[in-house]
Enzyme design. Structure first.
Site, PDB file in Angstrom:
ATOM      1  N   ARG A  52       0.719  -1.071  -0.078  1.00  0.00           N
ATOM      2  CA  ARG A  52      -0.162  -0.135  -0.129  1.00  0.00           C
ATOM      3  C   ARG A  52       0.881   1.360  -0.130  1.00  0.00           C
ATOM      4  NH1 ARG A  52      -2.994  -3.781   1.789  1.00  0.00           N
ATOM      5  NH2 ARG A  52      -1.152  -4.451   2.630  1.00  0.00           N
ATOM      6  N   THR A  53       1.951   1.282   0.751  1.00  0.00           N
ATOM      7  CA  THR A  53       2.467   2.567   0.938  1.00  0.00           C
ATOM      8  C   THR A  53       3.204   3.002  -0.129  1.00  0.00           C
ATOM      9  OG1 THR A  53       2.638   2.228   3.309  1.00  0.00           O
ATOM     10  CG2 THR A  53       4.052   3.919   2.379  1.00  0.00           C
ATOM     11  N   LYS A  81      26.047  -3.878  -2.726  1.00  0.00           N
ATOM     12  CA  LYS A  81      27.246  -3.693  -2.902  1.00  0.00           C
ATOM     13  C   LYS A  81      27.944  -3.121  -1.823  1.00  0.00           C
ATOM     14  CE  LYS A  81      26.741  -2.907  -8.006  1.00  0.00           C
ATOM     15  NZ  LYS A  81      27.110  -1.819  -8.980  1.00  0.00           N
ATOM     16  N   ARG A 102      11.438   4.052   3.029  1.00  0.00           N
ATOM     17  CA  ARG A 102      11.233   3.043   3.909  1.00  0.00           C
ATOM     18  C   ARG A 102      12.566   2.446   4.252  1.00  0.00           C
ATOM     19  NH1 ARG A 102       5.995  -1.120   4.276  1.00  0.00           N
ATOM     20  NH2 ARG A 102       5.253   1.027   5.056  1.00  0.00           N
ATOM     21  N   HIS A 130       5.666   6.112  11.300  1.00  0.00           N
ATOM     22  CA  HIS A 130       4.943   5.776   9.950  1.00  0.00           C
ATOM     23  C   HIS A 130       4.184   7.067   9.717  1.00  0.00           C
ATOM     24  CE1 HIS A 130       3.643   4.123   6.212  1.00  0.00           C
ATOM     25  NE2 HIS A 130       3.549   3.116   6.606  1.00  0.00           N
TER      26      HIS A 130
END
Ligand code: NCD
Length: 306
Positions: A52-53, A81, A102, A130
C-alpha cells in the site's frame, strides 16, 4: 533546506487540517489536480517490503501528472554492493524532486535527510514511526466521523513494534478530548517513550488492558494491528502472541452502532474476513484515502498550489 516529513510532529495541527482539506478537495475534483506535478519526479526507495505505502505514493504522483522511479527491495540497488544509505539518497536526490523512503532501521530517513537537498518522506522506519500512514488514518477518521476530536479510540494488538500506532497516538494527542484505550498482551505494550512523550507529559488520560471484549462497547474507533513478526527476536514468542486478538462478527455484537474499525493493513489473522461486510469496517476505505492524502502531501512538500 528542503521541507521533510520524518515524524508526524514535523507538521503542525493546522498543517494537518489543511492537508485533510486538500485531500478532500482532490477526492471531489480530481481533474483539477491531474497536471499539478507535470515534469516532477518522485523516487520511492523501499529497503523493506510494502504494498500500500509504495503503490499509493506511486499512484498519487501519477494522479498528479508526475512520474516515478525507484526500487522496491534493497538487493536490487547498490546497497547490495555495500553502499551507505547516505550515498544512495545523495545519488537519488540528483535525479528526483522528492523521495519517499522506507527502511528497517529506526532513524534511517532522518540520517538520509542530511545527505540530500530534496524533500524526504519517512514511509516507515523500523518499529519507530510511519507519519504518512497517520495522515491516512486521520483523513479516514475525519471522513468517517466528521471530526478529529472528542472520541474514544482503542489501539489493539502489537503496540510495541507497531510504528503506525506510535505515530497516530502522537498525532491524536494534539487534538481535544481523545480518550486512549491501549489493548495488548503484556509483552507488546506501547513503549514507555511513546507514552511519556505523547500522553503522560501532556496529562492525557489513557487506560491499558489485555482484554479487547471488555472494552469494545465504549469505543468510537477500534484501530486493529498486525503482530509485527519481522521485529521479533525469536519465532517462539511470535507464535505465542500472533493470535492474541482476532476480531470476529460475534465480538462486535456489543460494539457501538457507529464504531469505525481501522487497520493499516496488511492483516494476517487479526480481523476475520467476515467482518469486511460490516458497514463499520472502514479499512478498505482507509486504503483509498491513503492515495489522496499522499497527493496532498506531495503538493505541499513541493510547494505547489492548485
Ligand atoms: C504498516 C507498516 O508498514 O507499518 N503497513 C502499512 O504501511 N500500511 C502496518 C504493518 O505492516 O503491519
Amino acid at each position: 533546506m528542503a521541507r521533510n516529513l520524518l515524524d508526524i510532529v514535523d507538521l503542525s495541527v493546522e498543517e494537518i487540517d489543511q492537508l485533510i482539506a486538500v485531500a478532500e478537495d482532490i477526492i471531489e475534483h480530481p481533474a483539477k489536480y491531474q497536471d499539478a506535478c507535470a515534469h516532477k519526479q518522485l523516487a520511492t526507495l523501499f529497503f523493506e517490503p510494502s504494498t500500500r505505502t509504495r503503490l499509493s505514493f506511486e499512484s498519487a504522483m501519477l494522479g498528479l501528472g508526475g512520474s516515478v522511479l525507484g526500487f522496491s527491495e534493497a538487493n536490487s540497488s547498490s546497497t547490495a554492493k555495500g553502499e551507505t544509505v547516505g550515498d544512495t539518497v545523495h545519488t537519488v536526490g540528483c535525479y528526483a524532486d522528492i523521495i519517499a523512503m522506507r527502511h528497517p532501521k529506526e532513524g534511517a530517513p532522518f540520517a538520509a535527510a542530511q545527505f540530500c537537498d530534496v524533500p524526504i518522506i519517512n514511509a516507515g522506519d523500523g518499529g519507530h514511526n510511519h507519519p504518512t500512514q497517520t495522515l491516512t488514518d486521520l483523513l479516514t477518521i475525519h471522513r468517517e466521523k466528521g471530526r478529529l476530536d472528542n472520541f474514544t479510540i482503542g489501539f489493539c494488538g502489537d503496540l510495541k513494534f507497531g510504528r503506525t500506532v506510535h505515530s497516530l497516538v502522537n498525532a491524536l494527542s494534539r487534538y481535544e478530548n481523545i480518550n486512549f484505550v491501549l489493548i495488548s498482551p503484556e509483552e507488546l505494550k506501547l513503549p514507555r517513550y511513546v507514552k511519556e512523550e505523547a500522553l503522560k507529559s501532556k496529562g492525557i488520560p489513557y487506560s491499558q488492558t489485555t482484554d479487547l471484549e471488555s472494552v469494545i462497547p465504549q469505543l468510537d474507533i477500534l484501530y486493529m494491528t498486525r503482530v509485527q513478526k519481522e521485529r521479533f527476536f525469536n519465532e517462539e514468542d511470535y507464535l505465542r502472541l500472533k493470535d492474541s486478538y482476532i476480531l470476529t462478527p460475534e465480538k462486535l455484537v456489543n460494539a457501538k452502532a457507529d464504531l469505525s474499525i481501522l487497520h493499516p493493513l496488511p492483516r494476517v489473522n487479526e480481523i476475520a474476513v467476515a467482518v469486511d461486510k460490516d458497514p463499520r469496517a472502514a479499512y478498505w476505505r482507509q486504503v483509498k484515502n491513503g492515495k489522496f492524502i499522499r497527493m496532498a502531501l506531495i503538493l505541499k512538500l513541493l510547494g505547489i498550489e492548485v
